[in-house]
Design a protein around this motif. Structure first.
Motif, PDB file in Angstrom:
ATOM      1  N   LEU A  26       0.812  -1.210   0.000  1.00 45.28           N
ATOM      2  CA  LEU A  26       0.000   0.000   0.000  1.00 45.28           C
ATOM      3  C   LEU A  26       0.849   1.265   0.000  1.00 45.28           C
ATOM      4  O   LEU A  26       0.357   2.347  -0.350  1.00 45.28           O
ATOM      5  CB  LEU A  26      -0.938   0.006   1.212  1.00 45.28           C
ATOM      6  N   ALA A  77      -0.161   2.450  -5.578  1.00 45.51           N
ATOM      7  CA  ALA A  77      -1.319   2.126  -4.750  1.00 45.51           C
ATOM      8  C   ALA A  77      -2.119   3.355  -4.377  1.00 45.51           C
ATOM      9  O   ALA A  77      -3.272   3.251  -3.950  1.00 45.51           O
ATOM     10  CB  ALA A  77      -0.879   1.395  -3.483  1.00 45.51           C
ATOM     11  N   ALA A 118      -0.654   3.429   5.957  1.00 42.87           N
ATOM     12  CA  ALA A 118      -0.617   2.154   5.241  1.00 42.87           C
ATOM     13  C   ALA A 118      -0.736   0.993   6.218  1.00 42.87           C
ATOM     14  O   ALA A 118      -1.457   0.011   5.959  1.00 42.87           O
ATOM     15  CB  ALA A 118       0.680   2.042   4.435  1.00 42.87           C
ATOM     16  N   THR A 163      -4.362   0.813   7.489  1.00 45.67           N
ATOM     17  CA  THR A 163      -5.269   0.272   6.470  1.00 45.67           C
ATOM     18  C   THR A 163      -5.054  -1.217   6.274  1.00 45.67           C
ATOM     19  O   THR A 163      -6.027  -1.993   6.178  1.00 45.67           O
ATOM     20  CB  THR A 163      -5.072   1.013   5.136  1.00 45.67           C
ATOM     21  N   PHE A 194      -6.967   5.712  -2.703  1.00 47.42           N
ATOM     22  CA  PHE A 194      -6.270   4.555  -3.258  1.00 47.42           C
ATOM     23  C   PHE A 194      -6.650   4.348  -4.716  1.00 47.42           C
ATOM     24  O   PHE A 194      -7.814   4.542  -5.109  1.00 47.42           O
ATOM     25  CB  PHE A 194      -6.598   3.286  -2.456  1.00 47.42           C
ATOM     26  N   GLY A 232      -4.392  -0.280  -5.379  1.00 45.57           N
ATOM     27  CA  GLY A 232      -4.473  -0.226  -3.929  1.00 45.57           C
ATOM     28  C   GLY A 232      -5.750  -0.844  -3.407  1.00 45.57           C
ATOM     29  O   GLY A 232      -5.748  -1.542  -2.380  1.00 45.57           O
ATOM     30  N   ILE A 287      -6.257  -4.073  -0.860  1.00 46.35           N
ATOM     31  CA  ILE A 287      -7.149  -4.070   0.299  1.00 46.35           C
ATOM     32  C   ILE A 287      -8.139  -5.228   0.217  1.00 46.35           C
ATOM     33  O   ILE A 287      -8.381  -5.940   1.204  1.00 46.35           O
ATOM     34  CB  ILE A 287      -7.900  -2.726   0.385  1.00 46.35           C
TER      35      ILE A 287
END
Length: 595
Positions: free
Chosen positions: A177, A182, A194, A197, A216, A220, A224
């Motif tokens: 991330l 990202a 980062a 998250t 993002f 990214g 996630i």
């Protein structure tokens, strides 16, 4: 813990890492063949203007822009696999130097479409040709020997290995991330954001310091989403599932580890359960994605955007993650039953656990009647239903003239029911939580603390823990020595374990409330109280303080989310190991006055 116990735990790790090394060899090739092969084919058609006119040109361009960033990752996995396979540095340069020579310029020119296309084509051809090289047959043995050499130097329990494994996934996600690609603006986000998250996604919580949609890029968001899927199914379950899908039979020690995690009694049940988990997960997520795609299409989204939003929110909902691609969560769809109703069903199915799902499937197919359901499933369904209905009634009447004022009766029922369902640690909301009364927020926090059910994607102390403790209190008040449920006696150690889990969770939550009050003096008590219980229960609901936390506050909440995700699992594993190796000594009873 005895030396033999430590040896057994480390032996399990060696087997796990050995099989993961073998899996990596297959997965790296499959990953490269799918992504790089698709990129090469698509760019070849695009550059030669052979793309069919019926295809969405904007979607093709966006796909190529995304895949040009994924290709180097596929090559990096192959390089990593080659390093693991090699006996030493000399063997690596002798056999796999070409991969390194391709990867370095690909990394330097990351984002250049034409250059990436040429390098990807050359490397994919090299990878296919390398399949005929028999020099890597001894790689698993060499890899296992390396870990055999260090296993006696590392003295960790299996519970601690679970903690470090989750921590490893979080760190990998953090660094991914932090990559410029990202971020939506092309600039790297900070390490703390980062980390927060990645932790929230891996621990399927949903708290976020940055907007998932605007902060993002699509790459990214894919990272996630991948972390959500890994965290929702748990790493060990995901590994075992991939092993079976790829045709590898689980070895005895691997099966023993998974038996502890999934609480099954036989090896046959274990394999059947893992297959069921894979099947149910992807079927339910696919079903949810299709329905949500239709719902978003009706809301005016283009088909490509509707499809992407459908899959993202389906996975996020089933894994009880709470991540949404809208800055106000699902507030825009508070009165759209097709969207919030589908999300509610996905949350419920993900939160009751795979054991209950399997038995419900048998009821639907008439393989089993409702009265023949197992005690675990009965407790889960009744407790979950009671909590959902109770929460909905409380929110409905508590906010009838408050946050729900302005909606008609049917809309109030929809919103109250959805917010009650999402307290099973999902983290979505269809009304601004800051508009709720303080007593409603407090009761919602209590429901979040309870969470979902064991063996599910949800967090919290679990519904079965609550049911056992309530029944234990009732038995105590009646003067009964045994805790009974559905004409079955609950074993004493199970009651003790439930009590310990509840007590530890209360202590941890209390400690973190105090810590957050100390390091966030500018925030009010109620938002911090709500934030801590949301993070500890891996829920994801917030009163808006998350983006404004200090660096210390973000790190504290990140650590709490990790505890909330692996805490109960770690506790159960630790207790189970002590139980196995504590010996057969019997001690006399001691008397202590209580109350």
């Amino acid at each position: 813990m005895s030396q033999s116990a430590i040896s057994i735990n480390l032996a399990k790790l060696v087997i796990l890492l050995n099989n993961m090394a073998s899996l990596l060899q297959k997965l790296s090739f499959l990953f490269e063949l799918f992504f790089n092969g698709s990129f090469i084919l698509l760019y070849t058609l695009y550059s030669n203007k052979k793309i069919p006119a019926t295809w969405n040109q904007k979607f093709i361009t966006n796909t190529l822009d995304l895949m040009v960033w994924v290709v180097p990752i596929a090559i990096a996995l192959t390089v990593l696999k080659n390093i693991i396979e090699s006996k030493n540095g000399e063997d690596f340069f002798r056999r796999y130097v070409f991969s390194l020579l391709v990867f370095i310029p690909c990394l330097i020119t990351w984002g250049d479409v034409e250059f990436t296309y040429l390098l990807a084509s050359a490397h994919l051809l090299s990878t296919i040709l390398s399949l005929y090289d028999d020099g890597g047959e001894q790689a698993p043995r060499v890899y296992a020997n390396r870990f055999e050499a260090i296993k006696n130097k590392i003295k960790l329990t299996s519970a601690q290995w679970v903690l470090f494994t989750f921590g490893g996934v979080i760190l990998v996600g953090t660094f991914l991330l932090m990559l410029p690609m990202a971020a939506a603006d092309g600039n790297s986000i900070s390490f703390v954001d980062a980390l927060f998250t990645a932790t929230s996604a891996t621990c399927v919580t949903g708290l976020a310091t940055l907007s998932t949609k605007t902060s993002f890029s699509m790459f990214g968001q894919f990272i996630i989403l991948g972390l959500i899927q890994i965290g929702g199914l748990s790493i060990m379950t995901l590994y075992s599932s991939m092993a079976i899908v790829l045709g590898r039979s689980l070895k005895m020690k691997d099966r023993i580890i998974m038996q502890d995690l999934l609480d099954v009694s036989s090896l046959e049940e274990l394999v059947a359960m893992i297959i069921s988990i894979v099947k149910y997960t992807f079927i339910i997520e696919l079903w949810g994605a299709i329905i949500l795609t239709i719902g978003f299409t009706f809301e005016g989204f283009e088909f490509g955007d509707a499809l992407y939003n459908g899959f993202f929110h389906s996975i996020s909902a089933f894994c009880n993650a709470g991540f949404a691609l809208f800055d106000n969560s699902l507030e825009n769809y508070a009165t759209n039953p097709l969207i919030h109703g589908t999300i509610s069903i996905l949350i419920t199915l993900g939160g009751i656990g795979f054991i209950a799902l399997k038995e419900l499937k048998q009821v639907v197919t008439r393989e089993k009647t409702i009265v023949r359901l197992g005690m675990h499933t009965k407790v889960v369904l009744i407790t979950s239903f009671a909590l959902t209905v109770g929460g909905a009634i409380f929110i409905f009447f508590g906010e009838f003239l408050g946050a729900l004022d302005g909606y008609n009766l049917w809309e109030k029922i929809q919103i109250a029911t959805f917010q009650s369902v999402t307290l099973r640690t999902a983290g979505f909301n269809t009304i601004p939580l800051t508009n709720l009364h303080s007593y409603t927020i407090y009761m919602m926090a209590m429901f979040m603390f309870i969470g979902g059910s064991p063996g599910s994607t949800a967090g919290g102390v679990k519904t079965t823990t609550l049911a056992i403790l309530v029944q234990s209190i009732i038995s105590t008040l009646k003067g009964d020595k045994n805790v009974m449920m559905f004409d079955r006696k609950i074993a004493g150690p199970v009651v003790v374990r439930a009590t310990a889990l509840m007590f530890i969770s209360i202590v941890v939550s209390t400690a973190f409330i105090f810590i957050m009050m100390k390091i966030e003096p500018n925030q009010n008590f109620l938002p911090l109280f709500f934030e801590v219980l949301s993070a500890g229960g891996t829920v994801g609901l917030t009163l808006g303080v998350t983006p404004f936390l200090t660096m210390a506050g973000k790190l504290a909440i990140s650590f709490l989310m990790l505890i909330g995700r692996i805490g109960p699992l770690t506790l159960i594993l630790a207790i189970g190991e002590r139980q196995k190796y504590s010996g057969k000594l019997d001690y006399p009873d001691g008397r202590i006055m209580i109350g």
